[in-house]
Design an enzyme around this catalytic site. Structure first.
Site, PDB file in Angstrom:
ATOM      1  CG  ASP A   1      -3.252   3.807  -3.882  1.00  0.00           C
ATOM      2  OD1 ASP A   1      -4.010   2.975  -4.424  1.00  0.00           O
ATOM      3  OD2 ASP A   1      -3.631   4.589  -3.000  1.00  0.00           O
ATOM      4  CD  GLU A   2      -5.208  -0.756  -1.997  1.00  0.00           C
ATOM      5  OE1 GLU A   2      -5.293  -1.888  -1.481  1.00  0.00           O
ATOM      6  OE2 GLU A   2      -6.174   0.021  -2.104  1.00  0.00           O
TER       7      GLU A   2
ATOM      8  CG  ASP B   1      -1.962   1.084   1.199  1.00  0.00           C
ATOM      9  OD1 ASP B   1      -1.722   2.121   0.555  1.00  0.00           O
ATOM     10  OD2 ASP B   1      -3.021   0.911   1.826  1.00  0.00           O
TER      11      ASP B   1
END
Length: 443
Positions: free
Chosen positions: A141-142, A43
């Protein structure tokens, strides 16, 4: 005679910034074996804000992304995300930019630049692919990484692996992240959220799960939104531990035999979801959501926004090689007590061509917009999506797409895939709601 057109490589993930499909619950996206597996979830903490701090050398400054300023300096728009420095002052996602800057007068606001974030996201993925073969971009973003080759490793080895990955991201890109490692994708994702920013959490065994995961509320788990959580609370279930104690029959009773069992398996950390690479099958559903920078009472401009959403929806369907004949549309209004009007519509047959879907949608959307405006509402956003997807490619008895129209869209895709999305587009795409936080495609 029709000439076949090769549309090239579709980027079905470009400009998709919010994952709305439960990609772990589909049967064809799970491992068939029951063997224990090991997953790592990355993350990128406050990713958009991090990238802006990096680009403008604003480390340590409270910053938010998503707003813009009127000529007189008044902040407008909505906070999409904010740095941890801003969050310490109470700045939250979804808050108006005006309210955020009242809370923190020296807050720095910047417009979102998704092309920039997408570019950084690609660099993140390149770093991660140096650590494992199978890397899934879950969102910008993951990421999930299949680290099953370490499933028998000690806790110390896993910690060293996570530290090396985290330091590599910082050394190469100057970005920080949190990492979760667990025996299921669900628990890995939950774990990465526990020690932000820059934390590493390993759910190594049952004792770790009991300490770190079981006390979490059930709505932290994929697929359990506000409505489902409300149903579970009525049954006395608040935490993951409560769900484990009651067992899967209760979840089947509430959510159906198949989905209820899958939800329970996620709660128990026993889901067998695969890490989905670029070659993975499409999600169960596709949709598009966009909130305007400001409200509008001009239905023609909203039609332009609907066309933008349909274009992205159809592009992704063609990229995945799927079609649909059942869709939904959502007209969001500017009102504190009522969110808006959501309706279903059908096309004459299964299709992924813009024209068919636009005509079917607007047949219902126009009178609904007229009623909303007549009752004094202003429009603030639109949403579109499929209700089911067809992968069979079977011909229909009473419907077939216009061949010239299909050739047109394939030719358009070929040019856009080669030279960039938006190289060729309909004139109606230029007609929409003005605003400085609108981006052509968002999902």
């Amino acid at each position: 005679m029709m000439i076949g057109i090769e549309p090239g490589t579709y980027d079905v993930h470009e400009d998709v910034h919010k994952i709305t499909d439960y990609r772990c619950v589909s049967r064809d996206m799970q491992h068939t074996s029951m063997e224990p597996r090991l997953y790592l979830h990355v993350d990128m903490n406050c990713f958009y804000a991090q990238v802006e701090q990096l680009c403008y050398n604003l480390y340590g400054m409270p910053l938010y992304v998503g707003g813009w300023y009127k000529p007189d300096g008044t902040p407008r728009g909505i906070v999409a995300t904010s740095s941890y420095e801003a969050r310490a002052f109470g700045v939250k996602t979804g808050m108006s930019a005006y309210e955020a800057e009242k809370i923190c007068p020296y807050l720095v606001g910047v417009q979102a630049d998704y092309k920039k974030y997408e570019g950084m996201s690609r660099l993140v993925r390149e770093v991660l692919q140096g650590f494992a073969m199978d890397v899934e971009k879950y969102s910008m973003d993951e990421y999930f990484i299949d680290i099953n080759f370490l499933k028998d490793a000690s806790r110390a080895v896993l910690e060293d692996y996570a530290h090396r990955l985290k330091h590599k991201l910082y050394d190469e890109l100057h970005l920080v992240c949190s990492i979760g490692i667990a025996r299921s994708k669900t628990y890995a994702k939950l774990a990465s959220d526990l020690r932000k920013p820059r934390g590493i959490t390993i759910v190594y065994d049952e004792e770790d799960a009991a300490e770190l995961i079981y006390p979490l509320p059930l709505d932290e788990v994929w697929g359990i939104g506000n409505r489902r959580y409300a149903k579970l609370r009525k049954e006395g279930l608040i935490t993951i531990a409560d769900g484990l104690e009651r067992g899967y029959p209760l979840f089947q009773k509430q959510f159906g035999e198949y989905f209820g069992k899958i939800v329970y398996e996620m709660i128990a950390g026993k889901d067998r979801a695969r890490v989905l690479t670029e070659e993975s099958p499409p999600p169960e559903l596709l949709n598009y959501m966009h909130t305007f920078s400001d409200w509008t009472k001009n239905p023609d401009k909203v039609e332009g926004e609907i066309m933008k959403g349909i274009q992205q929806l159809c592009y992704r369907m063609r990229g995945y090689g799927v079609k649909a004949d059942k869709y939904f549309c959502y007209l969001r209004v500017q009102d504190q007590k009522w969110s808006g009007d959501k309706f279903r519509f059908n096309t004459a047959g299964r299709t992924n061509l813009d024209d068919y879907i636009y005509r079917a949608c607007m047949k219902q959307a126009r009178p609904r917009m007229a009623r909303l405006l007549a009752n004094g509402f202003a429009l603030r956003g639109v949403g579109l999506g499929t209700l089911e997807l067809d992968r069979s490619h079977q011909q229909e008895l009473f419907f077939s797409e216009n061949k010239k129209m299909r050739q047109f869209y394939l030719a358009q895709d070929a040019i856009n895939n080669e030279y960039g999305k938006g190289t060729i587009q309909k004139a109606s795409m230029k007609y929409g709601v003005e605003g400085k936080t609108h981006f052509l495609e968002r999902s």
